[in-house]
Design a protein around this motif. Sequence first.
Motif, PDB file in Angstrom:
ATOM      1  N   SER A  76       0.810  -1.211   0.001  1.00  0.00           N
ATOM      2  CA  SER A  76      -0.017   0.137   0.061  1.00  0.00           C
ATOM      3  C   SER A  76       0.995   1.305   0.089  1.00  0.00           C
ATOM      4  CB  SER A  76      -0.815   0.038   1.036  1.00  0.00           C
ATOM      5  OG  SER A  76      -0.014   0.193   2.362  1.00  0.00           O
ATOM      6  N   TYR A 135      -3.759   0.736  -2.556  1.00  0.00           N
ATOM      7  CA  TYR A 135      -3.728  -0.678  -2.204  1.00  0.00           C
ATOM      8  C   TYR A 135      -3.375  -1.539  -3.610  1.00  0.00           C
ATOM      9  CZ  TYR A 135      -6.862   1.453   1.421  1.00  0.00           C
ATOM     10  OH  TYR A 135      -7.410   2.068   2.295  1.00  0.00           O
ATOM     11  N   GLN A 162      -2.465  -4.090   1.745  1.00  0.00           N
ATOM     12  CA  GLN A 162      -3.219  -3.633   3.072  1.00  0.00           C
ATOM     13  C   GLN A 162      -2.457  -2.532   3.559  1.00  0.00           C
ATOM     14  OE1 GLN A 162      -1.846  -5.445   7.159  1.00  0.00           O
ATOM     15  NE2 GLN A 162      -2.726  -7.257   5.663  1.00  0.00           N
ATOM     16  N   VAL A 192     -14.541   4.709  -0.264  1.00  0.00           N
ATOM     17  CA  VAL A 192     -13.592   3.705  -1.181  1.00  0.00           C
ATOM     18  C   VAL A 192     -13.958   4.480  -2.496  1.00  0.00           C
ATOM     19  CG1 VAL A 192     -13.745   1.680  -2.154  1.00  0.00           C
ATOM     20  CG2 VAL A 192     -13.864   1.730   0.241  1.00  0.00           C
ATOM     21  N   GLY A 212     -12.414  -0.276  -5.862  1.00  0.00           N
ATOM     22  CA  GLY A 212     -11.909  -1.908  -5.401  1.00  0.00           C
ATOM     23  C   GLY A 212     -12.867  -1.957  -4.152  1.00  0.00           C
ATOM     24  N   LEU A 252     -12.574  -3.481  -0.154  1.00  0.00           N
ATOM     25  CA  LEU A 252     -11.800  -3.421   1.054  1.00  0.00           C
ATOM     26  C   LEU A 252     -12.541  -4.060   2.284  1.00  0.00           C
ATOM     27  CD1 LEU A 252     -10.507   0.226   1.166  1.00  0.00           C
ATOM     28  CD2 LEU A 252      -9.387  -1.658   0.197  1.00  0.00           C
ATOM     29  N   GLN A 303      -7.262  -1.843   6.791  1.00  0.00           N
ATOM     30  CA  GLN A 303      -7.822  -2.095   5.446  1.00  0.00           C
ATOM     31  C   GLN A 303      -7.144  -3.018   4.701  1.00  0.00           C
ATOM     32  OE1 GLN A 303      -6.847   1.942   5.007  1.00  0.00           O
ATOM     33  NE2 GLN A 303      -7.917   2.285   6.896  1.00  0.00           N
ATOM     34  N   ASN A 350      -7.031  -4.929   0.948  1.00  0.00           N
ATOM     35  CA  ASN A 350      -7.849  -5.156  -0.437  1.00  0.00           C
ATOM     36  C   ASN A 350      -7.895  -6.453  -0.606  1.00  0.00           C
ATOM     37  OD1 ASN A 350      -8.629  -5.162  -3.093  1.00  0.00           O
ATOM     38  ND2 ASN A 350      -6.453  -4.207  -3.776  1.00  0.00           N
ATOM     39  N   ALA A 376      -6.926  -1.060  -5.323  1.00  0.00           N
ATOM     40  CA  ALA A 376      -7.987  -0.171  -4.615  1.00  0.00           C
ATOM     41  C   ALA A 376      -7.381   1.163  -4.398  1.00  0.00           C
ATOM     42  CB  ALA A 376      -8.743  -1.177  -3.542  1.00  0.00           C
TER      43      ALA A 376
END
Lengths: 178, 178, 178, 178, 178, 178
Positions: D35, D60, D65, D80, D83, D85, D119, D121, D127
Amino acid sequence: MNGKFCKDPKLVTADDFYFSGLDKARTTESSPVGSNVTTVNVNQIPGLNTLGISLVRIDYGINGQNPPHTHPRATEILLVQEGTLFVGFFSSFPENRLFNKTLNKGDVFVFPEGLIHFQVNIGKQPAVAFASLSSQNPGVIIIGNTLFGSKPPIDPNVLAKAFQLDPKVIIQLQKKFG
Amino acid sequence: MNGKFCKDPKLVTADDFYFSGLDKARTTESSPVGSNVTTVNVNQIPGLNTLGISLVRIDYGINGQNPPHTHPRATEILLVQEGTLFVGFFSSFPENRLFNKTLNKGDVFVFPEGLIHFQVNIGKQPAVAFASLSSQNPGVIIIGNTLFGSKPPIDPNVLAKAFQLDPKVIIQLQKKFG
Amino acid sequence: MNGKFCKDPKLVTADDFYFSGLDKARTTESSPVGSNVTTVNVNQIPGLNTLGISLVRIDYGINGQNPPHTHPRATEILLVQEGTLFVGFFSSFPENRLFNKTLNKGDVFVFPEGLIHFQVNIGKQPAVAFASLSSQNPGVIIIGNTLFGSKPPIDPNVLAKAFQLDPKVIIQLQKKFG
Amino acid sequence: MNGKFCKDPKLVTADDFYFSGLDKARTTESSPVGSNVTTVNVNQIPGLNTLGISLVRIDYGINGQNPPHTHPRATEILLVQEGTLFVGFFSSFPENRLFNKTLNKGDVFVFPEGLIHFQVNIGKQPAVAFASLSSQNPGVIIIGNTLFGSKPPIDPNVLAKAFQLDPKVIIQLQKKFG
Amino acid sequence: MNGKFCKDPKLVTADDFYFSGLDKARTTESSPVGSNVTTVNVNQIPGLNTLGISLVRIDYGINGQNPPHTHPRATEILLVQEGTLFVGFFSSFPENRLFNKTLNKGDVFVFPEGLIHFQVNIGKQPAVAFASLSSQNPGVIIIGNTLFGSKPPIDPNVLAKAFQLDPKVIIQLQKKFG
Amino acid sequence: MNGKFCKDPKLVTADDFYFSGLDKARTTESSPVGSNVTTVNVNQIPGLNTLGISLVRIDYGINGQNPPHTHPRATEILLVQEGTLFVGFFSSFPENRLFNKTLNKGDVFVFPEGLIHFQVNIGKQPAVAFASLSSQNPGVIIIGNTLFGSKPPIDPNVLAKAFQLDPKVIIQLQKKFG
């Protein structure tokens, strides 16, 4: 006016911190100024209570604008998602300086707490922005709606003197905003 | 924009907490709206720094008004010293409720933080009020001066759409406030 | 001890932000120190809740005083309306500096949050002042009433040692203030 | 550690409230957790000073993550952009409840001040999310980097006992994070 | 009066968060009230700046007391380490209630922000307490020292009227505290 | 999550500000990390509500530790009562500096708000410390319990990637903390 009760911690779930659908375009057709603001604050997300932040999505039609307004309890940070916006805020009396900027996709701009600010779509397509506010319940005061569309309406002579306009113009404005 | 440095405590004297002359009437003749605001905040009393309070004296000529404005960082409590005032504030969007009252000598009214408010002299004589604000540096945003008298001026088409007025009217307003 | 509930916004009226009669002189005759304080805080104006400001009117008889006291939650800014006052506050330990000033009509003085302060009428006529405080519920601790008039009274030997006085003097004081 | 000086108001320009380029994807290849966080706080926008809000863009990679971390001075609200999450936060001791949710484009989630959150992905594509924080300088404490990559490193026996792991595992972790 | 500058974060060391020697008994012999307060606040620990907490050690001789005082910017929570203390605080005007308690080793008592409070050693041995305060710079106003030992001294007639005492008693007090 | 109701002031007694027994040693035998924290906050002392301070007693067995944790809403100031502690906190990303110190009886150390910190008993005897926190309800997040003992547990693959460990190690940790 800002207080809400807290839920029993044992009954709180992840849904109390969740909201969906902010990717969907909103129509701006019914708005006389050509914009539509979707709020995501403590009224939509109970878990935001006391946490000092919230979010809005703003859709701007072609030639649309988010007209001059203030948030009495919050600073705003705006991110342009799509389109081209002319944005600005005014510093306080007596300087009354206009700080303005043309923003494109990916640009960020800050509107300090309590100051009058606006965004205008100056591109050839609809525009979209996301903005965060430093309160879970920031409030909004739209200058036009407040002055000319209040319930009850204010005596037009007061506004005529304040804005140095003919009372007839004020009465027309009150009809439009009322 | 709100920060000032603190004086060395050893050099502070009683004069750093003192201001005089607030009993003197101020002329309202040079004001297009017929009022004159004398401010007593951290710029006049250095000892107010960080203490969260300040004071103003407001003189109103006959037919004068303190036009619609906000304080971005303060609530205001107003006490009528002489005369009769019509006062009010507007709640935030979408209610836009007008809370108004006619005040006489000895009456008190509160204008909550960040909300647009005004006072109008509706008596037959000049009026005087004292008002306290919950910040040592409350700031003031006079709606008319800000929107129509900013430096630089804003594109009149933006305000024309915001207020649903002919751009020519906006240009006139900008001349009056500029 | 400072919390109150907020009214349902729909039921709020202008009267929730209003108080009247602060122009009327109050008698100081029943006061052993010759003063009378009229408070206008969240107990009198419900709309002040959470807004961080309040007001008092102080009447001083001839030779009257507003005796040494503190506000545990507020700074005070005082405006002399009529008469001549000798005022002051003390800085904190170990400096214990006295900042004092003689004030006349139209003079303003600041008493910083939590510090002991007082006003004495040194003119030949009754005096009047208005003071604002940076809390909707500032509280007041009058040193004499608190130490010598508490319910229940404190053991006189404690105060005798604290003030290096004969316990008999403390007992006399407790009779006067009790 | 949070204090910055304010610019002279006369020298402030619109650029002090502006940042650009947040629409550009950032590579996540050099990150061991896949990330990349782009911060837009008071270090990038001087005008945010004292205003209590900031922004980040988070990219991401696939399987990437944003690993467990806290913001010591801010609540976070995340939107968001692209993507899917899997996100969550943990309530405090002794409940240690995990509040988690799968988020898609347009979904919003709140991470309350000071709580550990993450978070991940879980989609098949990269994402992107935008998140706002309720401080102009929120700080970030990434649990893994802090515990195992500190300068100087902490005695591995301390962490071995805290996490009930063999000291050799801690030493390995310190090599990876060091 | 509360502001200090922050150190460059790169130059900060663990010693900026450290203080030693609070286990050592302090003499109470030179104190007219038989107590000795050792302060550990932002003046002793620079790292406490802006962090809202501090500490004191209080030694009480036999028959000693920590006389009536207030902290203008802090609540206090006290823990008895050795001995028996009679402690109390007074609520604000007009109730002036005394909340008091006899405390032994291991007992805890709270003195709310801004209220006058005291501790008296009523045991047969010296006593020790530790107290924490909710400010890095709480300040202290000792009522006796402030009223009767100020620099410059206040006119004894003011205090004579406030406390309903003969001015000669006030003059004696001013000699003792001066 | 932090809000409690205030008692009717008339029903408040001195016991609402009182707690006892903090001199008693607590067993650390049932703790896998060899420590025991006794909290004295608004849950034990109702009178602390809104007052911004609380207290804990920490007992450390031989080789015991108070493992890495944060307080999301408070700074902590710790005083060693008995024994020798190795203590430290970590600054935020990307510096991740460890500020550590060995403390003996009478030593004081500060852990700034929201930062991960720990104490380890490195003496040959049990140790005791008292710590104050700048909130009446500071909360605590113990890193190990939160990450590996949450309810429900988090997918081990998430933590495996975050900490660059084999998922089997995570599963073992979850068994220990679960």
